[in-house]
Design a protein around this motif. Structure first.
Motif, PDB file in Angstrom:
ATOM      1  N   ARG A 128      25.744 -12.005 -24.213  1.00 55.09           N
ATOM      2  CA  ARG A 128      25.744 -12.148 -23.097  1.00 55.09           C
ATOM      3  C   ARG A 128      26.206 -10.920 -21.938  1.00 55.09           C
ATOM      4  O   ARG A 128      27.080 -10.389 -22.606  1.00 55.09           O
ATOM      5  CB  ARG A 128      26.250 -13.380 -22.492  1.00 55.09           C
ATOM      6  N   ILE A 129      25.162 -10.996 -20.883  1.00 59.86           N
ATOM      7  CA  ILE A 129      25.932 -10.067 -20.526  1.00 59.86           C
ATOM      8  C   ILE A 129      26.632 -10.476 -19.531  1.00 59.86           C
ATOM      9  O   ILE A 129      27.148 -11.019 -18.624  1.00 59.86           O
ATOM     10  CB  ILE A 129      25.192  -9.607 -18.893  1.00 59.86           C
ATOM     11  N   ALA A 130      28.085 -10.314 -19.763  1.00 53.32           N
ATOM     12  CA  ALA A 130      29.714 -11.205 -19.257  1.00 53.32           C
ATOM     13  C   ALA A 130      30.126 -10.686 -17.782  1.00 53.32           C
ATOM     14  O   ALA A 130      30.673 -11.212 -16.901  1.00 53.32           O
ATOM     15  CB  ALA A 130      30.920 -11.203 -20.326  1.00 53.32           C
ATOM     16  N   SER A 131      29.137  -9.206 -17.773  1.00 52.00           N
ATOM     17  CA  SER A 131      29.999  -8.925 -16.578  1.00 52.00           C
ATOM     18  C   SER A 131      28.984  -9.782 -15.165  1.00 52.00           C
ATOM     19  O   SER A 131      29.305  -9.659 -13.702  1.00 52.00           O
ATOM     20  CB  SER A 131      29.651  -7.012 -15.785  1.00 52.00           C
ATOM     21  N   LYS A 132      28.270 -10.320 -15.527  1.00 47.41           N
ATOM     22  CA  LYS A 132      27.111 -10.674 -14.269  1.00 47.41           C
ATOM     23  C   LYS A 132      28.190 -12.065 -13.896  1.00 47.41           C
ATOM     24  O   LYS A 132      27.895 -13.067 -13.685  1.00 47.41           O
ATOM     25  CB  LYS A 132      25.905 -11.223 -14.664  1.00 47.41           C
ATOM     26  N   GLY A 133      29.075 -12.404 -15.108  1.00 46.38           N
ATOM     27  CA  GLY A 133      29.419 -14.144 -15.159  1.00 46.38           C
ATOM     28  C   GLY A 133      28.185 -15.019 -14.770  1.00 46.38           C
ATOM     29  O   GLY A 133      28.294 -14.949 -16.463  1.00 46.38           O
ATOM     30  N   ASP A 134      28.268 -16.143 -14.588  1.00 48.36           N
ATOM     31  CA  ASP A 134      27.623 -17.584 -14.188  1.00 48.36           C
ATOM     32  C   ASP A 134      25.758 -16.816 -15.015  1.00 48.36           C
ATOM     33  O   ASP A 134      25.742 -17.616 -15.107  1.00 48.36           O
ATOM     34  CB  ASP A 134      28.010 -18.614 -13.726  1.00 48.36           C
ATOM     35  N   LEU A 135      25.579 -15.716 -14.406  1.00 45.99           N
ATOM     36  CA  LEU A 135      24.320 -15.753 -13.964  1.00 45.99           C
ATOM     37  C   LEU A 135      23.998 -14.486 -15.551  1.00 45.99           C
ATOM     38  O   LEU A 135      22.410 -14.085 -15.577  1.00 45.99           O
ATOM     39  CB  LEU A 135      24.467 -14.454 -13.072  1.00 45.99           C
ATOM     40  N   PRO A 144      35.681  -5.881 -11.562  1.00 47.22           N
ATOM     41  CA  PRO A 144      36.854  -6.567  -9.477  1.00 47.22           C
ATOM     42  C   PRO A 144      37.219  -8.225 -10.025  1.00 47.22           C
ATOM     43  O   PRO A 144      37.952  -7.799  -8.969  1.00 47.22           O
ATOM     44  CB  PRO A 144      35.638  -5.245  -8.946  1.00 47.22           C
ATOM     45  N   THR A 145      36.541  -8.824 -10.466  1.00 49.56           N
ATOM     46  CA  THR A 145      36.880  -9.858 -10.205  1.00 49.56           C
ATOM     47  C   THR A 145      36.754 -10.756 -11.521  1.00 49.56           C
ATOM     48  O   THR A 145      37.408 -12.090 -11.507  1.00 49.56           O
ATOM     49  CB  THR A 145      35.244 -10.985  -9.623  1.00 49.56           C
ATOM     50  N   LEU A 146      36.001 -10.351 -12.880  1.00 45.88           N
ATOM     51  CA  LEU A 146      36.404 -11.335 -14.003  1.00 45.88           C
ATOM     52  C   LEU A 146      37.606 -10.584 -14.716  1.00 45.88           C
ATOM     53  O   LEU A 146      38.301  -9.702 -14.727  1.00 45.88           O
ATOM     54  CB  LEU A 146      35.067 -11.215 -14.553  1.00 45.88           C
ATOM     55  N   GLU A 205      20.203  -3.544  -9.560  1.00 41.94           N
ATOM     56  CA  GLU A 205      18.552  -4.615  -9.392  1.00 41.94           C
ATOM     57  C   GLU A 205      19.228  -5.924 -10.221  1.00 41.94           C
ATOM     58  O   GLU A 205      18.621  -6.917  -9.688  1.00 41.94           O
ATOM     59  CB  GLU A 205      17.409  -4.390  -9.717  1.00 41.94           C
ATOM     60  N   ILE A 206      19.658  -6.122 -11.007  1.00 37.67           N
ATOM     61  CA  ILE A 206      19.488  -7.386 -12.414  1.00 37.67           C
ATOM     62  C   ILE A 206      21.094  -7.989 -11.752  1.00 37.67           C
ATOM     63  O   ILE A 206      21.882  -8.763 -12.357  1.00 37.67           O
ATOM     64  CB  ILE A 206      19.776  -6.970 -13.655  1.00 37.67           C
ATOM     65  N   LYS A 207      21.811  -7.389 -10.354  1.00 43.40           N
ATOM     66  CA  LYS A 207      22.653  -7.989 -10.389  1.00 43.40           C
ATOM     67  C   LYS A 207      24.200  -7.513 -10.991  1.00 43.40           C
ATOM     68  O   LYS A 207      24.940  -8.398 -10.430  1.00 43.40           O
ATOM     69  CB  LYS A 207      22.934  -9.531  -9.997  1.00 43.40           C
ATOM     70  N   ILE A 208      24.410  -6.340 -11.142  1.00 49.40           N
ATOM     71  CA  ILE A 208      25.471  -5.494 -11.168  1.00 49.40           C
ATOM     72  C   ILE A 208      26.875  -5.271 -10.682  1.00 49.40           C
ATOM     73  O   ILE A 208      25.809  -4.998  -9.744  1.00 49.40           O
ATOM     74  CB  ILE A 208      25.145  -4.597 -13.528  1.00 49.40           C
ATOM     75  N   PRO A 209      27.720  -5.931 -10.658  1.00 47.86           N
ATOM     76  CA  PRO A 209      28.837  -4.951  -9.388  1.00 47.86           C
ATOM     77  C   PRO A 209      28.434  -3.089  -9.409  1.00 47.86           C
ATOM     78  O   PRO A 209      28.664  -3.400 -10.790  1.00 47.86           O
ATOM     79  CB  PRO A 209      29.913  -5.700  -9.957  1.00 47.86           C
ATOM     80  N   TYR A 214      30.086  -3.622 -21.935  1.00 48.46           N
ATOM     81  CA  TYR A 214      29.191  -3.352 -23.377  1.00 48.46           C
ATOM     82  C   TYR A 214      28.191  -3.682 -23.978  1.00 48.46           C
ATOM     83  O   TYR A 214      27.101  -2.776 -24.983  1.00 48.46           O
ATOM     84  CB  TYR A 214      30.613  -3.595 -24.691  1.00 48.46           C
ATOM     85  N   ASP A 215      27.763  -5.104 -23.941  1.00 49.44           N
ATOM     86  CA  ASP A 215      26.510  -5.825 -24.310  1.00 49.44           C
ATOM     87  C   ASP A 215      25.149  -5.106 -23.365  1.00 49.44           C
ATOM     88  O   ASP A 215      24.467  -4.656 -24.179  1.00 49.44           O
ATOM     89  CB  ASP A 215      26.506  -6.922 -23.865  1.00 49.44           C
ATOM     90  N   LEU A 216      25.870  -4.727 -21.961  1.00 52.00           N
ATOM     91  CA  LEU A 216      24.424  -4.011 -21.327  1.00 52.00           C
ATOM     92  C   LEU A 216      24.665  -2.425 -22.224  1.00 52.00           C
ATOM     93  O   LEU A 216      23.365  -1.706 -21.895  1.00 52.00           O
ATOM     94  CB  LEU A 216      25.012  -3.433 -19.685  1.00 52.00           C
ATOM     95  N   ALA A 217      25.449  -1.977 -23.086  1.00 53.51           N
ATOM     96  CA  ALA A 217      25.342  -1.008 -23.175  1.00 53.51           C
ATOM     97  C   ALA A 217      24.701  -0.774 -24.312  1.00 53.51           C
ATOM     98  O   ALA A 217      23.579   0.106 -24.762  1.00 53.51           O
ATOM     99  CB  ALA A 217      26.815  -0.212 -23.222  1.00 53.51           C
ATOM    100  N   LEU A 218      24.726  -1.688 -25.083  1.00 50.54           N
ATOM    101  CA  LEU A 218      23.709  -1.884 -26.338  1.00 50.54           C
ATOM    102  C   LEU A 218      22.246  -2.163 -25.975  1.00 50.54           C
ATOM    103  O   LEU A 218      21.763  -1.628 -26.843  1.00 50.54           O
ATOM    104  CB  LEU A 218      24.379  -3.074 -27.167  1.00 50.54           C
ATOM    105  N   LEU A 219      22.559  -2.658 -25.117  1.00 51.51           N
ATOM    106  CA  LEU A 219      20.826  -2.937 -24.677  1.00 51.51           C
ATOM    107  C   LEU A 219      19.691  -1.505 -24.764  1.00 51.51           C
ATOM    108  O   LEU A 219      18.965  -1.574 -24.498  1.00 51.51           O
ATOM    109  CB  LEU A 219      20.811  -3.796 -23.478  1.00 51.51           C
TER     110      LEU A 219
END
Length: 442
Positions: free
Chosen positions: A284-291, A114-116, A331-335, A123-128
Motif C-alpha cells: 500500500r501507499i502508506a504515505s496516504k494513510g487510510d486512502l 509530517p503526520t504518520l 493530485e493523488i493526495k500525497i502530502p 518507497y512503494d510510490l518510488a517502486l511504481l
C-alpha cells in the motif's frame, strides 16, 4: 557563509587547473557525424561564472524544495550565460540535477512523514514510478537527438504552462485548507483556555509530543526500507549496464536494438510487480494513510504511463522527471513534503544514470561538471533547511507547492526563451529545421 564562499572559490581554482590539463578533451567546438557542433567554453573566472553560480544556487534551492531538480533553469543558464551549446547544456545540467537531488535525498533520509510514523520517502510510490522513468529517459535521449529545436520549444511551453497553472491552483487549495485548520485550532485553544485544562488532559498530550520527538530523531537506517531500496538500485544497475553496452555498439544495429529493448522487461517487471501488489492489497501507499488502498487497474496503468512520460520529458529536455511526478503525486493526495521527497528520490536514480552515460560519451567537460555539482549540493541543502524552518514557523506546507509552481513557470520562460532564440538564429542563417537521424549521430 564565509567558509562556503571560500570552498567554492577554492573549488573553482582547482577546476580551472584541471581544465588546462585536459584542454585536448574540451575543445571549443566538437563535431559529430551528423554535423552537430558541441561548444565548450574555456573555464575562466569572470562575470559569467559569478552570475551562473548565483542562478545555479537559486535553481538548486527552489528545485530541491519543489522536488523538480532545477534542470529547467540550469539549461538556459549554461547556454545563454556560460556559452555551451544546447545539447551539452542538457548533459551538464544532469550533473547539476544529480548534485541537488543527491544532497536533498541525504537530507530527507533523516526526516519523517509530517503526520504518520513513517519515512518521508514513500518507497512503494518510488517502486511504481522509478523503473518506468528509467526506460523513459532512454527514449527521451533518443528524441533529444531526433527532434528539432522549434518542436522542443513548443512542447516546453505547452506542457509546463499547464503544469505550473495546475500546481499553483493546487497550492491555493492547500493554503485555504491550512487556513481553515488554523482557525479551528484557534477556536479549540480558546475553548480549552475557557474551561481550564485539567491535569489529566495535559498528561494525555505527552505521548503525542514524545512520538513527535521520536520521529524527528529517527536514524537514517530506520528510514531506509532495504528490500524496496535494493530493488530500485537493482533496476538502476541493470539499465545502466544495458545503456553502457549500447554505447559500444553501432547505432541502429541489431545488437543496439536488442540491448535497448531488454530494458522493457527489467523495468516493466518491477513496476508490474508493484502494481499487482497494490491492486491485491499486499502492498500500500502508506504515505496516504487510510486512502492508500483500493487501487483500480486503470489508475495503476495510468500512473505507470505517467512515469514513462516523465522519463521521456526528462531525457528530451535535459531536466528532472520531478516536473511531471511532483504535480502528479500532489493530485493523488500525497502530502507536499512526501511528494517533494519521493520525486527527488526517484529523480536521483534517473539523473545519475544519465551522468554516467554522458560521461562515457564525453558530452560535458569534467571541470565545469565538478564545480557546478558542488554548487548545487550546497544550495540544495541550504534550500531544504530554510524551507523546513519556514514550514515550522508559518505552518504552511503549501509553500512547497508554490515553490514547485514558480519553478515550473520559470522553466517556461527560460527554456522557452532559449528555444525561441535558437529557432530565430536558425531561420536567419537558413539552417536545417527538420528532424535529425538517430542512426548518424554519435
Amino acid at each position: 557563509m564565509r567558509l562556503t564562499v571560500a570552498f567554492l572559490v577554492g573549488l573553482f581554482v582547482l577546476s580551472s587547473a584541471s581544465a588546462e590539463a585536459i584542454a585536448q578533451e574540451t575543445k571549443t567546438s566538437q563535431k559529430t557525424r551528423s554535423g552537430y557542433k558541441h561548444v565548450w567554453p574555456d573555464m575562466e573566472f569572470g562575470w559569467r561564472i559569478v552570475v551562473g553560480s548565483i542562478i545555479a544556487c537559486l535553481g538548486a534551492a527552489s528545485g530541491s524544495v519543489g522536488g523538480v531538480g532545477g534542470g529547467g533553469i540550469y539549461v538556459p543558464m549554461l547556454a545563454l550565460i556560460i556559452g555551451f551549446d544546447t545539447k551539452s547544456s542538457a548533459a551538464l545540467s544532469k550533473c547539476m540535477i544529480t548534485g541537488a537531488a543527491g544532497a536533498t535525498v541525504f537530507y530527507n533520509l533523516r526526516q519523517r512523514h509530517p503526520t504518520l510514523d513513517l519515512p518521508i520517502i514513500d518507497y512503494d510510490l518510488a517502486l511504481l514510478f522509478q523503473p518506468m522513468l528509467m526506460v523513459g529517459i532512454s527514449i527521451g535521449v533518443a528524441f533529444n537527438v531526433i527532434f528539432p529545436d522549434w518542436l522542443i520549444t513548443v512542447l516546453i511551453v505547452i506542457l509546463f504552462t499547464g503544469l505550473s497553472i495546475k500546481a499553483f491552483l493546487k497550492g491555493i487549495e492547500t493554503w485555504k485548507k491550512e487556513t481553515q485548520s488554523k482557525k479551528e485550532a484557534t477556536k479549540s485553544s480558546e475553548l480549552m483556555e475557557e474551561f481550564e485544562l485539567q491535569p489529566e488532559s495535559l498528561n494525555n498530550t505527552a505521548p503525542k509530543e514524545a512520538q513527535e520527538t521520536k520521529r524527528s530523531k529517527s536514524s537514517v537506517l530506520d528510514n531506509i526500507y532495504w528490500k524496496e531500496f535494493g530493488l530500485l538500485v537493482g533496476v538502476w544497475v541493470i539499465i545502466l549496464a544495458l545503456q553502457i553496452a549500447t554505447s559500444y555498439t553501432t547505432t541502429c544495429s541489431i545488437l543496439y536494438w536488442i540491448l535497448n529493448i531488454l530494458q522493457l522487461p527489467v523495468a516493466g517487471g518491477v513496476s508490474i510487480y508493484e502494481a499487482v501488489s497494490l491492486y491485491k492489497g499486499r502492498r500500500r501507499i502508506a504515505s496516504k494513510g487510510d486512502l492508500g488502498t483500493n487501487w483500480r487497474v486503470y489508475q495503476l496503468v495510468f500512473y505507470c504511463a505517467c512515469g514513462l512520460i516523465a522519463g521521456i520529458v526528462a531525457g528530451l529536455l535535459g531536466i528532472g522527471g520531478g516536473f511531471i511526478l511532483g504535480p502528479l503525486f500532489l493530485e493523488i493526495k500525497i502530502p507536499p513534503q512526501v511528494s517533494s521527497a519521493t520525486a527527488t528520490f526517484v529523480m536521483t536514480f534517473s539523473a545519475s544514470m544519465c551522468v554516467v552515460e554522458y560521461y562515457l560519451l564525453k558530452r560535458f567537460p569534467i571541470p565545469y561538471a565538478l564545480y557546478f555539482f558542488c554548487v548545487t549540493v550546497i544550495a540544495a541543502l541550504g534550500g531544504q533547511l530554510v524551507m523546513k524552518k519556514l514550514i515550522v514557523v508559518l505552518g504552511r506546507a503549501s509553500l512547497i507547492i508554490f515553490t514547485l509552481s514558480i519553478t515550473m513557470f520559470a522553466t517556461v520562460l527560460s527554456l522557452g526563451g532559449l528555444g525561441l532564440k535558437r529557432t530565430i538564429e536558425k531561420i536567419q542563417h537558413k539552417e536545417y529545421m527538420g528532424f535529425y537521424t538517430l542512426c548518424t549521430y554519435t
